[in-house]
Design a protein around this motif. Structure first.
Motif, short mmCIF file in Angstrom:
data_model
loop_
_atom_site.label_atom_id
_atom_site.label_comp_id
_atom_site.label_asym_id
_atom_site.label_seq_id
_atom_site.Cartn_x
_atom_site.Cartn_y
_atom_site.Cartn_z
N SER A 86 -10.07 -7.37 9.28
CA SER A 86 -10.74 -7.87 8.08
C SER A 86 -9.75 -8.61 7.20
CB SER A 86 -11.35 -6.71 7.28
OG SER A 86 -12.35 -6.06 8.03
N THR A 87 -10.28 -9.49 6.38
CA THR A 87 -9.47 -10.24 5.43
C THR A 87 -10.09 -10.05 4.05
OG1 THR A 87 -8.98 -11.88 7.12
CG2 THR A 87 -8.55 -12.51 4.85
N ARG A 88 -9.24 -9.84 3.06
CA ARG A 88 -9.73 -9.61 1.70
C ARG A 88 -8.73 -10.17 0.71
NH1 ARG A 88 -10.94 -3.48 0.49
NH2 ARG A 88 -12.04 -3.72 2.46
N SER A 89 -9.22 -10.64 -0.43
CA SER A 89 -8.32 -11.02 -1.52
C SER A 89 -8.29 -9.87 -2.52
CB SER A 89 -8.76 -12.32 -2.20
OG SER A 89 -10.03 -12.19 -2.78
N LEU A 90 -7.10 -9.53 -2.96
CA LEU A 90 -6.90 -8.41 -3.89
C LEU A 90 -6.06 -8.89 -5.06
CD1 LEU A 90 -5.83 -5.71 -1.25
CD2 LEU A 90 -8.11 -6.03 -2.24
N THR A 112 0.19 0.97 4.75
CA THR A 112 -1.23 0.70 5.00
C THR A 112 -1.52 0.05 6.35
OG1 THR A 112 -1.20 -1.55 4.10
CG2 THR A 112 -1.56 0.27 2.53
N ALA A 114 -1.51 -2.99 6.74
CA ALA A 114 -2.12 -4.26 6.38
C ALA A 114 -1.01 -5.25 6.04
CB ALA A 114 -3.05 -4.08 5.18
N VAL A 143 -4.90 -10.37 2.11
CA VAL A 143 -4.41 -9.32 2.99
C VAL A 143 -5.29 -9.24 4.24
CG1 VAL A 143 -3.80 -6.87 3.09
CG2 VAL A 143 -3.75 -8.05 0.91
N ASN A 147 -10.34 -2.18 7.40
CA ASN A 147 -10.97 -1.92 6.11
C ASN A 147 -10.28 -0.79 5.36
OD1 ASN A 147 -12.92 -3.96 6.06
ND2 ASN A 147 -14.33 -2.77 7.30
N LEU A 150 -7.06 -2.12 3.92
CA LEU A 150 -7.29 -2.98 2.77
C LEU A 150 -7.65 -2.16 1.54
CD1 LEU A 150 -9.24 -5.90 4.49
CD2 LEU A 150 -6.81 -5.74 3.99
N ASP A 151 -8.44 -1.11 1.72
CA ASP A 151 -8.75 -0.21 0.60
C ASP A 151 -7.49 0.45 0.07
OD1 ASP A 151 -11.46 -0.83 0.89
OD2 ASP A 151 -11.93 1.04 1.99
N ALA A 153 -4.42 -0.71 0.32
CA ALA A 153 -3.60 -1.74 -0.32
C ALA A 153 -4.09 -2.00 -1.75
CB ALA A 153 -3.63 -3.02 0.50
#
Length: 160
Positions: A86-90, A112, A114, A143, A147, A150-151, A153
């Motif tokens: 997964s890819t996410r912006s944080l 993590t 990640a 990141v 999942n 990412l959570d 992170a």
């Protein structure tokens, strides 16, 4: 996209474009002194312009908010066939324990599993930042990981 650039003598430069779904134009005024204003105007009615002065932090945050979704969408598309990736912006909140500290100090990858693939700051993309990269409150990081990673992170960046 056609961006109209207008010199504003003694003030700076106005840059704006028409929005496709509404009868409005949107843009910025870059002041000679370094300030930035966000502007909205009805097409053909310059008297309707709403001008909103932005602090440096606000301008940087807005640029990151606008840039991050595009980058994340591109990465998601590239990873769509990889199960479990997964890819996410944080965000790096201004009060983050890591604002003003280096990426390596987070031990994010070790903690993590990640990986930070980019940092967005003031409209700039810093790709593949190394452990010496310094975070600033308001940075948006991109990141890649599971999942759960990412959570974790997100929690680390917010709470330490």
């Amino acid at each position: 996209m056609n961006v109209e650039v207008t010199s504003l003598p003694g003030i700076g430069v106005r840059k704006e474009f028409s929005l496709s779904k509404v009868d409005r134009r949107i843009g910025v005024v870059d002041h000679r002194d370094g300030g930035t204003d966000l502007i909205f105007t009805r097409v053909g009615d310059s008297d309707s312009t709403v001008q909103i002065p932005l602090s440096e932090v606000e301008a940087r945050t807005l640029a990151s908010l606008l840039g991050a979704p595009q980058l994340v969408a591109q990465l998601r598309e590239e990873h769509r066939d990889l199960d479990g990736v997964s890819t996410r912006s944080l965000p790096v909140p201004p009060n983050s324990p890591y604002a003003g500290r280096r990426l390596g100090e987070t031990e994010l990858r070790t903690r993590t599993r990640a990986s930070i693939v980019a940092v967005l700051r003031a409209g700039q993309v810093f790709a593949s930042p190394g452990p010496e990269f310094g975070f600033v409150g308001g940075d948006m990081i991109v990141v890649v990981g599971t999942n759960a990673g990412l959570d974790a992170a997100a929690s680390i960046l917010t709470h330490g």
